[in-house]
Design a protein around this motif. Structure first.
Motif, mmCIF file in Angstrom:
data_model
loop_
_atom_site.group_PDB
_atom_site.id
_atom_site.type_symbol
_atom_site.label_atom_id
_atom_site.label_comp_id
_atom_site.label_asym_id
_atom_site.label_seq_id
_atom_site.Cartn_x
_atom_site.Cartn_y
_atom_site.Cartn_z
ATOM 1 N N ARG A 28 0.812 -1.222 0.000
ATOM 2 C CA ARG A 28 0.000 0.000 0.000
ATOM 3 C C ARG A 28 0.840 1.265 0.000
ATOM 4 N NH1 ARG A 28 -3.213 -2.973 3.795
ATOM 5 N NH2 ARG A 28 -2.126 -1.892 5.496
ATOM 6 N N LYS A 29 2.134 1.167 0.330
ATOM 7 C CA LYS A 29 2.958 2.366 0.414
ATOM 8 C C LYS A 29 3.793 2.533 -0.842
ATOM 9 C CE LYS A 29 7.258 0.665 2.477
ATOM 10 N NZ LYS A 29 8.218 0.850 3.569
ATOM 11 N N LYS A 30 4.264 3.754 -1.048
ATOM 12 C CA LYS A 30 5.122 4.047 -2.176
ATOM 13 C C LYS A 30 6.583 3.842 -1.767
ATOM 14 C CE LYS A 30 2.209 7.127 -4.874
ATOM 15 N NZ LYS A 30 2.176 8.369 -5.688
ATOM 16 N N LEU A 31 7.343 3.273 -2.663
ATOM 17 C CA LEU A 31 8.731 2.929 -2.371
ATOM 18 C C LEU A 31 9.680 3.925 -3.004
ATOM 19 C CD1 LEU A 31 8.627 -0.928 -3.046
ATOM 20 C CD2 LEU A 31 8.285 0.265 -0.866
ATOM 21 N N SER A 32 10.814 4.140 -2.335
ATOM 22 C CA SER A 32 11.887 4.918 -2.932
ATOM 23 C C SER A 32 12.629 4.041 -3.941
ATOM 24 C CB SER A 32 12.848 5.420 -1.854
ATOM 25 O OG SER A 32 13.494 4.318 -1.220
ATOM 26 N N TYR A 33 13.586 4.643 -4.633
ATOM 27 C CA TYR A 33 14.329 3.878 -5.643
ATOM 28 C C TYR A 33 15.078 2.708 -5.012
ATOM 29 C CZ TYR A 33 18.477 2.707 -8.356
ATOM 30 O OH TYR A 33 19.484 2.036 -8.975
ATOM 31 N N GLU A 34 15.837 2.954 -3.937
ATOM 32 C CA GLU A 34 16.606 1.891 -3.302
ATOM 33 C C GLU A 34 15.690 0.805 -2.745
ATOM 34 O OE1 GLU A 34 19.655 1.251 -3.311
ATOM 35 O OE2 GLU A 34 20.648 3.088 -3.959
ATOM 36 N N GLU A 35 14.569 1.195 -2.159
ATOM 37 C CA GLU A 35 13.622 0.206 -1.629
ATOM 38 C C GLU A 35 13.031 -0.638 -2.742
ATOM 39 O OE1 GLU A 35 11.959 2.674 2.293
ATOM 40 O OE2 GLU A 35 10.934 2.837 0.359
ATOM 41 N N ALA A 36 12.718 -0.029 -3.868
ATOM 42 C CA ALA A 36 12.134 -0.777 -4.976
ATOM 43 C C ALA A 36 13.134 -1.767 -5.566
ATOM 44 C CB ALA A 36 11.657 0.198 -6.052
ATOM 45 N N VAL A 37 14.400 -1.366 -5.668
ATOM 46 C CA VAL A 37 15.422 -2.274 -6.179
ATOM 47 C C VAL A 37 15.584 -3.475 -5.250
ATOM 48 C CG1 VAL A 37 17.893 -2.500 -6.637
ATOM 49 C CG2 VAL A 37 16.665 -0.506 -7.474
ATOM 50 N N GLU A 38 15.547 -3.241 -3.950
ATOM 51 C CA GLU A 38 15.663 -4.343 -2.999
ATOM 52 C C GLU A 38 14.451 -5.262 -3.069
ATOM 53 O OE1 GLU A 38 18.281 -5.048 -1.262
ATOM 54 O OE2 GLU A 38 19.414 -3.239 -1.780
ATOM 55 N N PRO A 239 15.351 2.192 -14.429
ATOM 56 C CA PRO A 239 14.268 2.644 -13.552
ATOM 57 C C PRO A 239 14.611 3.909 -12.784
ATOM 58 C CG PRO A 239 15.334 0.696 -12.637
ATOM 59 C CD PRO A 239 15.895 0.889 -14.011
ATOM 60 N N LYS A 240 15.888 4.091 -12.479
ATOM 61 C CA LYS A 240 16.280 5.314 -11.770
ATOM 62 C C LYS A 240 16.066 6.539 -12.642
ATOM 63 C CE LYS A 240 20.005 7.398 -9.078
ATOM 64 N NZ LYS A 240 21.376 7.237 -8.540
ATOM 65 N N PHE A 241 16.437 6.445 -13.916
ATOM 66 C CA PHE A 241 16.199 7.571 -14.824
ATOM 67 C C PHE A 241 14.706 7.842 -14.972
ATOM 68 C CE2 PHE A 241 14.953 8.817 -19.117
ATOM 69 C CZ PHE A 241 15.537 10.078 -19.186
ATOM 70 N N LEU A 242 13.903 6.787 -15.067
ATOM 71 C CA LEU A 242 12.461 6.968 -15.221
ATOM 72 C C LEU A 242 11.862 7.656 -14.005
ATOM 73 C CD1 LEU A 242 11.524 3.512 -16.807
ATOM 74 C CD2 LEU A 242 11.623 5.728 -17.965
ATOM 75 N N MET A 243 12.325 7.296 -12.827
ATOM 76 C CA MET A 243 11.818 7.932 -11.616
ATOM 77 C C MET A 243 12.242 9.394 -11.545
ATOM 78 S SD MET A 243 12.312 4.862 -8.801
ATOM 79 C CE MET A 243 11.666 5.862 -7.460
ATOM 80 N N THR A 249 4.799 5.312 -13.890
ATOM 81 C CA THR A 249 4.162 4.101 -14.410
ATOM 82 C C THR A 249 5.172 3.228 -15.138
ATOM 83 O OG1 THR A 249 2.082 5.299 -14.651
ATOM 84 C CG2 THR A 249 2.301 3.222 -15.843
ATOM 85 N N GLU A 250 6.028 3.832 -15.966
ATOM 86 C CA GLU A 250 7.024 3.061 -16.698
ATOM 87 C C GLU A 250 8.046 2.451 -15.747
ATOM 88 O OE1 GLU A 250 8.556 5.042 -20.295
ATOM 89 O OE2 GLU A 250 7.033 6.574 -19.913
ATOM 90 N N ALA A 251 8.467 3.196 -14.744
ATOM 91 C CA ALA A 251 9.428 2.666 -13.782
ATOM 92 C C ALA A 251 8.832 1.495 -13.009
ATOM 93 C CB ALA A 251 9.867 3.769 -12.821
ATOM 94 N N LEU A 252 7.571 1.614 -12.637
ATOM 95 C CA LEU A 252 6.909 0.532 -11.904
ATOM 96 C C LEU A 252 6.820 -0.730 -12.755
ATOM 97 C CD1 LEU A 252 5.597 -0.103 -9.204
ATOM 98 C CD2 LEU A 252 3.411 0.651 -10.157
ATOM 99 N N LEU A 253 6.573 -0.568 -14.050
ATOM 100 C CA LEU A 253 6.530 -1.731 -14.948
ATOM 101 C C LEU A 253 7.887 -2.418 -15.020
ATOM 102 C CD1 LEU A 253 4.334 -0.400 -17.901
ATOM 103 C CD2 LEU A 253 3.710 -2.134 -16.203
ATOM 104 N N VAL A 254 8.977 -1.638 -15.022
ATOM 105 C CA VAL A 254 10.315 -2.223 -15.054
ATOM 106 C C VAL A 254 10.574 -3.030 -13.783
ATOM 107 C CG1 VAL A 254 12.781 -1.710 -15.080
ATOM 108 C CG2 VAL A 254 11.233 -0.446 -16.573
#
Length: 426
Positions: A28-38, A239-243, A249-254
């Protein structure tokens, strides 16, 4: 026997409910870049990424070292003196200097993947066209433009690759990517050994004698062109560039694709409802607002140079100067020897001095014959490539002592060994 009470049979902490609650809360929460990669995990996606990016890195090594292996033979067809051969080896590096600034700026504006596709295509296209150059100066110009492409793909490929890696595995995976450069060295020497000595591959056209070394130049462009095609058709944007560009939306798809490949047995989707991206106001502020074309160009140039200027401000200044000096010394020692190895070995095998100065174009073409080709020149390149790769793979590279750093080892250990090897030492 006393009967167990219900409290004795039930666990003290309902772990399954806690895990489900954690998964629901994270989804339910939004993730930062580092959190999403993990959260995306580590697995099949990263090994496929290593293979693709490694092939691109190897293609850059092949294109750079291509000239060094064709010099012993091409010098007769193009009537080259020692000064001409020096200009030819330097042309691609001059192009890399120009391309590094241009492609680096575009990678931050247009995307890592797009720049990789174009720079690899530029590298391969001009490299292949150079095989048809009838004169030295045209060949030199085309090699310069090939270097412009190499200057974009080398730095951007490492940025692109690292932005998919989890924090704890980032250093090891970048080191693994760097080993593909040694594979490119070996590939270039191997192709040269298979192609250049074959005199039956020579074709006589009306305006050009297509010697075997020209076919070698064409083959050296294949890795770059194939890498550009793979990136264009199969690889996602960083994904970092997209964010950073606000394309959530594109970063989330990656990240979802990464999660799916790395967790093929998982039944749950990527645990995130969204990503934390920067405000679009930041991008609006950075856009040039001047109406004049010259003013817009000046402002864009200032924005392009601003990240580089920040390296020499405050505490980063001293570190940047030291790193630039070390990198210059490593590059000077490595390429200064490696780019001349085939020519120096050829001179030594002919019984002359490797440091002897060659005369004019007419004298060099009349007094020397480039055929039959000495295949030992290319075997020495293959041997040296394997030896450097073995040193890189077996030496510890992450020790706390600065002397265990791979850059120091390459600078302080490999170069003297190459010099001894050139003079016949073990």
């Amino acid at each position: 026997m006393p009967r167990r009470s219900q409290e004795d049979t039930e666990p003290l902490i309902p772990f399954t409910h806690i895990d489900e609650d954690d998964d629901q809360a994270s989804s339910r929460k939004k993730l930062s870049y580092e959190e999403a990669v993990e959260k995306a995990g580590f697995g099949l996606f990263h090994w496929l990424l290593l293979a693709v990016c490694g092939w691109a890195n190897a293609s850059d090594a092949v294109e750079i070292l291509c000239v060094s292996f064709l010099l012993p033979t091409a010098r007769c067809d193009l009537l080259l003196t020692s000064a001409d051969m020096g200009l030819l080896t330097a042309s691609i590096f001059l192009g890399m200097m120009v391309g590094g600034y241009v492609w680096g700026y575009l990678a931050d504006r247009r995307g890592r993947r797009s720049v990789l596709v174009v720079s690899l295509a530029v590298n391969g296209t001009f490299g292949a066209v150079a095989s048809l150059a009838p004169s030295f100066w045209l060949f030199l110009l085309l090699r310069f433009f090939s270097g412009v492409g190499v200057g974009g793909s080398i730095p951007v490929i490492f940025s692109y690759f690292s932005e998919f890696q989890p924090r704890l595995r980032r250093g090891a995976m970048i080191s693994a990517l760097a080993t593909f450069w040694m594979a490119g060295n070996i590939l270039a020497a191997g192709v040269a050994w298979l192609v250049i000595p074959r005199t039956y591959l020579i074709a006589h056209w009306g305006w050009l004698d297509f010697q075997s070394w020209r076919l070698f130049v064409v083959l050296c462009s294949v890795p770059s062109l194939s890498s550009a095609l793979v990136f264009r058709l199969l690889m996602p944007e960083s994904p970092k560039f997209l964010m950073e560009a606000g394309r959530e939306t594109e970063a989330l798809l990656v990240f979802q694709k990464m999660f799916k490949l790395n967790n093929r047995c998982a039944t749950k989707p990527f645990p995130a409802a969204g990503l934390m991206i920067r405000s679009k106001d930041d991008g609006v502020k950075n856009r040039p607002t001047s109406s004049s074309r010259c003013q817009r160009l000046s402002q864009q140039l200032k924005q392009a140079l601003d990240p580089m200027n920040q390296l020499f401000v405050g505490p980063l200044a001293s570190r940047s100067v030291v790193l630039l000096f070390l990198f210059f010394c490593i590059s000077f020692g490595y390429y200064g020897l490696w780019m001349w190895f085939p020519e120096l070995f050829k001179r030594a095998e002919d019984g002359g001095s490797p440091c002897a100065k060659r005369g004019s174009r007419v004298q060099s073409s009349e007094n020397e014959s480039c055929y039959p080709v000495q295949t030992a020149v290319y075997m020495e390149g293959i041997y040296s490539g394997f030896k450097l790769a073995g040193k890189y793979l077996h030496d510890p590279s992450h020790g706390p002592n600065w002397r265990e750093n791979p850059a120091f080892r390459q600078f302080a250990g490999v170069q003297p060994e190459c010099v001894c090897h050139l003079h016949g030492g073990d």
